[in-house]
Enzyme design. Structure first.
Site, PDB file in Angstrom:
ATOM      1  N   HIS A  52       0.842  -1.196   0.000  1.00  0.00           N
ATOM      2  CA  HIS A  52       0.000   0.000   0.000  1.00  0.00           C
ATOM      3  C   HIS A  52       0.876   1.244   0.000  1.00  0.00           C
ATOM      4  O   HIS A  52       2.111   1.149   0.102  1.00  0.00           O
ATOM      5  CB  HIS A  52      -0.929   0.021   1.230  1.00  0.00           C
TER       6      HIS A  52
HETATM    7  P1  TYD Z   1      -1.619  -2.887   7.799  1.00  0.00           P
HETATM    8  O1  TYD Z   1      -0.863  -1.617   7.884  1.00  0.00           O
HETATM    9  O2  TYD Z   1      -2.855  -2.914   6.956  1.00  0.00           O
HETATM   10  O3  TYD Z   1      -0.637  -4.045   7.360  1.00  0.00           O
HETATM   11  P2  TYD Z   1      -0.340  -4.605   5.893  1.00  0.00           P
HETATM   12  O4  TYD Z   1      -0.322  -3.440   4.966  1.00  0.00           O
HETATM   13  O5  TYD Z   1       0.975  -5.319   6.010  1.00  0.00           O
HETATM   14  O6  TYD Z   1      -1.469  -5.539   5.587  1.00  0.00           O
HETATM   15  O7  TYD Z   1      -2.031  -3.335   9.264  1.00  0.00           O
HETATM   16  C1  TYD Z   1      -2.764  -4.526   9.519  1.00  0.00           C
HETATM   17  C2  TYD Z   1      -3.828  -4.223  10.556  1.00  0.00           C
HETATM   18  O8  TYD Z   1      -3.237  -3.770  11.752  1.00  0.00           O
HETATM   19  C3  TYD Z   1      -4.792  -3.146  10.105  1.00  0.00           C
HETATM   20  O9  TYD Z   1      -6.033  -3.732   9.795  1.00  0.00           O
HETATM   21  C4  TYD Z   1      -4.977  -2.228  11.284  1.00  0.00           C
HETATM   22  C5  TYD Z   1      -3.937  -2.652  12.280  1.00  0.00           C
HETATM   23  N1  TYD Z   1      -2.974  -1.575  12.619  1.00  0.00           N
HETATM   24  C6  TYD Z   1      -3.246  -0.719  13.650  1.00  0.00           C
HETATM   25  O10 TYD Z   1      -4.312  -0.804  14.297  1.00  0.00           O
HETATM   26  N2  TYD Z   1      -2.320   0.233  13.990  1.00  0.00           N
HETATM   27  C7  TYD Z   1      -1.151   0.354  13.308  1.00  0.00           C
HETATM   28  O11 TYD Z   1      -0.328   1.249  13.647  1.00  0.00           O
HETATM   29  C8  TYD Z   1      -0.885  -0.511  12.196  1.00  0.00           C
HETATM   30  C9  TYD Z   1       0.370  -0.371  11.400  1.00  0.00           C
HETATM   31  C10 TYD Z   1      -1.819  -1.459  11.888  1.00  0.00           C
END
Ligand code: TYD
Length: 138
Positions: A52
């Protein structure tokens, strides 16, 4: 922002027979104020994370242990950065597509962000990212 704005920053390293020590400071090695710290661990072999872009959030990524690659893409050019030392930090400005892959066993990714978690700051569609980029909206 382009992939040319992404850089590996070599952090201080105190080698010591008792074990090595490194550190980071905000507005010094990390060029922004840290609002958030999170970490990624227990990544199964072959998995990728983080496909992303962030509209505003800037990041600083450290492979505290093990190794992995961060692919950064500005819509024109892609570059792969290998983080395989505990004293490397990767600065990723906002507005770039980024993905992490090839995690070694037991690797640990520590990420500092310039913003609190905000789902609205994410761009999760690559087509949408290309559109925003070509309109200079991110
Ligand atoms: P995400 O950043 O979507 O990870 P990736 O891009 O690797 O799939 O994060 C996964 C989940 O974690 C997302 O649904 C929300 C949660 N999250 C938080 O609540 N706080 C944070 O700081 C991060 C990075 C993720």
């Amino acid at each position: 922002m382009t992939v040319e704005d992404v850089r590996i920053i070599e952090l201080p390293k105190f080698t010591d027979p008792r074990g090595n020590l490194s550190f980071v400071e905000q507005l010094n090695h990390i060029p922004f104020e840290i609002k958030r710290t999170y970490w990624i661990y227990d990544v199964p072999g072959g998995e990728a994370r983080g496909g992303h872009a962030f509209k505003v959030n800037e990041e600083f990524i450290v492979a505290l242990s093990g190794a992995f690659e961060v692919i950064v893409d500005d819509g024109r050019k892609k570059e792969v950065f290998l983080l395989n030392r505990s004293y490397y930090g990767l600065y990723v400005p906002s507005g770039l597509w980024r993905e992490m892959q090839n995690f070694s066993t037991n690797s640990l990714a520590l990420e500092f962000g310039s913003m609190h978690y905000d789902v609205k700051d994410y761009v999760r569609s690559y087509d949408e990212f290309l559109k925003l980029k070509s309109n200079e909206e991110i």
